[in-house]
Structure formats: structure tokens, C-alpha cells
Design a protein around this motif. Structure first.
Motif, PDB file in Angstrom:
ATOM      1  N   UNK A  82      43.298  54.478  62.958  1.00 62.17           N
ATOM      2  CA  UNK A  82      42.004  54.612  62.494  1.00 62.17           C
ATOM      3  C   UNK A  82      41.046  53.095  62.380  1.00 62.17           C
ATOM      4  N   UNK A  83      41.923  52.338  61.799  1.00 59.20           N
ATOM      5  CA  UNK A  83      41.354  51.156  61.338  1.00 59.20           C
ATOM      6  C   UNK A  83      41.263  50.311  62.991  1.00 59.20           C
ATOM      7  N   UNK A  84      42.200  50.609  63.851  1.00 54.91           N
ATOM      8  CA  UNK A  84      41.828  49.678  65.157  1.00 54.91           C
ATOM      9  C   UNK A  84      40.823  50.589  65.908  1.00 54.91           C
ATOM     10  N   UNK A  85      40.365  51.680  65.557  1.00 49.04           N
ATOM     11  CA  UNK A  85      39.297  52.401  66.264  1.00 49.04           C
ATOM     12  C   UNK A  85      37.813  52.022  65.690  1.00 49.04           C
ATOM     13  N   UNK A  86      38.181  51.419  64.478  1.00 45.23           N
ATOM     14  CA  UNK A  86      36.727  50.667  63.743  1.00 45.23           C
ATOM     15  C   UNK A  86      36.636  51.497  62.461  1.00 45.23           C
ATOM     16  N   UNK A  87      37.397  52.046  62.036  1.00 45.71           N
ATOM     17  CA  UNK A  87      37.319  53.060  60.617  1.00 45.71           C
ATOM     18  C   UNK A  87      35.786  53.548  60.528  1.00 45.71           C
ATOM     19  N   UNK A  88      35.221  53.406  59.466  1.00 52.38           N
ATOM     20  CA  UNK A  88      34.201  54.070  58.916  1.00 52.38           C
ATOM     21  C   UNK A  88      32.999  53.754  59.878  1.00 52.38           C
ATOM     22  N   UNK A  89      33.050  52.482  60.677  1.00 47.34           N
ATOM     23  CA  UNK A  89      32.180  52.427  61.616  1.00 47.34           C
ATOM     24  C   UNK A  89      32.113  53.293  62.877  1.00 47.34           C
ATOM     25  N   UNK A  90      33.369  53.576  63.097  1.00 49.87           N
ATOM     26  CA  UNK A  90      33.686  54.503  64.097  1.00 49.87           C
ATOM     27  C   UNK A  90      33.023  55.865  63.697  1.00 49.87           C
ATOM     28  N   UNK A  91      33.483  56.553  62.492  1.00 50.78           N
ATOM     29  CA  UNK A  91      32.891  57.636  62.060  1.00 50.78           C
ATOM     30  C   UNK A  91      31.055  57.652  62.031  1.00 50.78           C
ATOM     31  N   UNK A  92      30.852  56.631  61.841  1.00 52.94           N
ATOM     32  CA  UNK A  92      29.276  56.388  61.832  1.00 52.94           C
ATOM     33  C   UNK A  92      28.776  56.509  63.077  1.00 52.94           C
ATOM     34  N   UNK A  93      29.399  55.890  63.965  1.00 52.14           N
ATOM     35  CA  UNK A  93      28.979  55.832  65.368  1.00 52.14           C
ATOM     36  C   UNK A  93      28.826  57.449  65.910  1.00 52.14           C
ATOM     37  N   UNK A  94      30.190  58.096  65.468  1.00 49.17           N
ATOM     38  CA  UNK A  94      30.096  59.488  66.015  1.00 49.17           C
ATOM     39  C   UNK A  94      29.021  60.278  65.187  1.00 49.17           C
ATOM     40  N   UNK A  95      28.753  60.090  64.016  1.00 49.96           N
ATOM     41  CA  UNK A  95      27.914  60.900  63.243  1.00 49.96           C
ATOM     42  C   UNK A  95      26.481  60.781  63.821  1.00 49.96           C
ATOM     43  N   UNK A  96      26.242  59.728  64.670  1.00 45.27           N
ATOM     44  CA  UNK A  96      24.865  59.553  65.041  1.00 45.27           C
ATOM     45  C   UNK A  96      24.452  60.120  66.666  1.00 45.27           C
ATOM     46  N   UNK A  97      25.761  60.888  67.113  1.00 40.61           N
ATOM     47  CA  UNK A  97      25.736  61.523  68.623  1.00 40.61           C
ATOM     48  C   UNK A  97      25.139  62.831  68.287  1.00 40.61           C
ATOM     49  N   UNK A  98      24.966  63.419  67.002  1.00 42.77           N
ATOM     50  CA  UNK A  98      24.358  64.863  67.223  1.00 42.77           C
ATOM     51  C   UNK A  98      23.279  64.933  66.088  1.00 42.77           C
ATOM     52  N   UNK A  99      22.452  66.119  66.411  1.00 42.62           N
ATOM     53  CA  UNK A  99      21.502  66.264  65.445  1.00 42.62           C
ATOM     54  C   UNK A  99      21.684  67.921  65.037  1.00 42.62           C
ATOM     55  N   UNK A 100      22.585  68.460  65.674  1.00 44.97           N
ATOM     56  CA  UNK A 100      22.866  69.926  65.390  1.00 44.97           C
ATOM     57  C   UNK A 100      24.315  70.309  65.855  1.00 44.97           C
ATOM     58  N   UNK A 101      24.674  71.151  65.293  1.00 46.54           N
ATOM     59  CA  UNK A 101      26.043  71.787  65.482  1.00 46.54           C
ATOM     60  C   UNK A 101      25.962  73.088  66.608  1.00 46.54           C
ATOM     61  N   UNK A 102      24.996  73.276  67.093  1.00 44.24           N
ATOM     62  CA  UNK A 102      24.777  74.653  67.766  1.00 44.24           C
ATOM     63  C   UNK A 102      25.927  74.722  68.862  1.00 44.24           C
ATOM     64  N   UNK A 103      26.177  73.637  69.527  1.00 50.70           N
ATOM     65  CA  UNK A 103      26.940  73.724  70.630  1.00 50.70           C
ATOM     66  C   UNK A 103      28.650  73.561  70.345  1.00 50.70           C
ATOM     67  N   UNK A 104      28.788  73.590  68.908  1.00 47.41           N
ATOM     68  CA  UNK A 104      30.043  73.174  68.656  1.00 47.41           C
ATOM     69  C   UNK A 104      31.240  74.178  69.443  1.00 47.41           C
ATOM     70  N   UNK A 105      31.152  75.329  69.425  1.00 50.42           N
ATOM     71  CA  UNK A 105      32.178  76.233  70.004  1.00 50.42           C
ATOM     72  C   UNK A 105      32.345  75.616  71.601  1.00 50.42           C
TER      73      UNK A 105
END
Length: 140
Positions: A82-105
């Protein structure tokens, strides 16, 4: 004409993106885990960091704890992957990828299908190697 290695690389790219979108969805919508947890397991994630994050989210859910970026990063803060991937910065970047979960499945289906394809390829290689060893030892 593309070969099987080009196809595998393309599938891995699509799978990596789907993994990130699933993780982002699960953090974006705390109860979204219930939409995919019967289809997916952590082992199906090819990326070690995404696998680690998904397992963490599942554990939070199983313990009826709230799932969000802070709870996930707090649990994983000492994990080297997790640290090597960037930690919370990695999670923050991921959270910016979506605006909805409609396509989750749909994204979960991609992860599942890619996992099955990886397993089939692995079994094929093992079968091939076994057949070669039998053939080279003179067995029919």
C-alpha cells in the motif's frame, strides 16, 4: 495480426482499470460491497495493492464498520504494498475516477472474467508442461 501475448496484455490493462474502478466505487458508496461480494474475492484482483484494498474493504464490511478512504488507509498504513503504491494518495486518485457506481457490476464482471481467463491459461500451461514431460520421458 495480434498474438496471444498482445491479447493478454490488453486484458490485463482492462482488468487493472476495472479493478481500480471497483475499488473507487466501494469507497465512494459504502454499501456497494454488497453488490459485488458474492461474485468477487480478493484473489481475483491481479494487482497486489488492489487485492489488499479489496480484502480490507471486505473485512471492514464483515465487521460492520464504515467503508471510506480514511478507514481503509488507516488499516493499511503499515502495509508495504500500500505504501509503495502511494498510500492515501493512491486511494485519492482512485476516488477521482468515478462519479457514479452505476457500472459497478459490469466492472466486477470484467474482473471475474479476467480471473477465469488467467486460471484457464495457467491450467493450460501446466497441462502442456505435463504432456511435454510425459512425451520426453517416452510415455504415451
Amino acid at each position: 495480426m495480434s498474438n496471444i501475448f498482445d491479447l493478454r496484455l490488453k486484458n490485463e490493462e482492462i482488468s487493472q482499470e476495472a479493478e481500480q474502478l471497483v475499488i473507487a466505487s466501494l469507497i465512494y458508496e459504502s454499501n456497494a460491497i454488497f453488490r459485488v461480494n458474492e461474485l468477487l474475492t480478493g484473489d481475483m484482483f491481479e494487482s497486489p495493492v488492489n487485492r489488499l484494498i479489496y480484502n480490507c474493504i471486505e473485512n471492514l464490511s464483515n465487521n460492520t464498520q464504515h467503508i471510506d478512504m480514511l478507514s481503509v488507509s488507516n488499516l493499511l498504513r503499515n502495509e508495504q504494498v500500500f505504501i509503495d503504491a502511494g498510500g492515501i494518495v493512491y486511494l485519492s486518485r482512485l476516488s477521482g475516477l468515478i462519479a457514479t457506481t452505476i457500472h459497478l457490476e459490469d466492472w466486477a464482471d470484467i474482473i471475474f472474467d479476467t480471473y477465469i481467463n488467467r486460471r484457464i491459461m495457467l491450467m493450460s500451461v501446466k497441462f502442456y508442461e505435463s504432456a511435454r514431460m510425459c512425451h520426453s520421458s517416452g510415455a504415451d
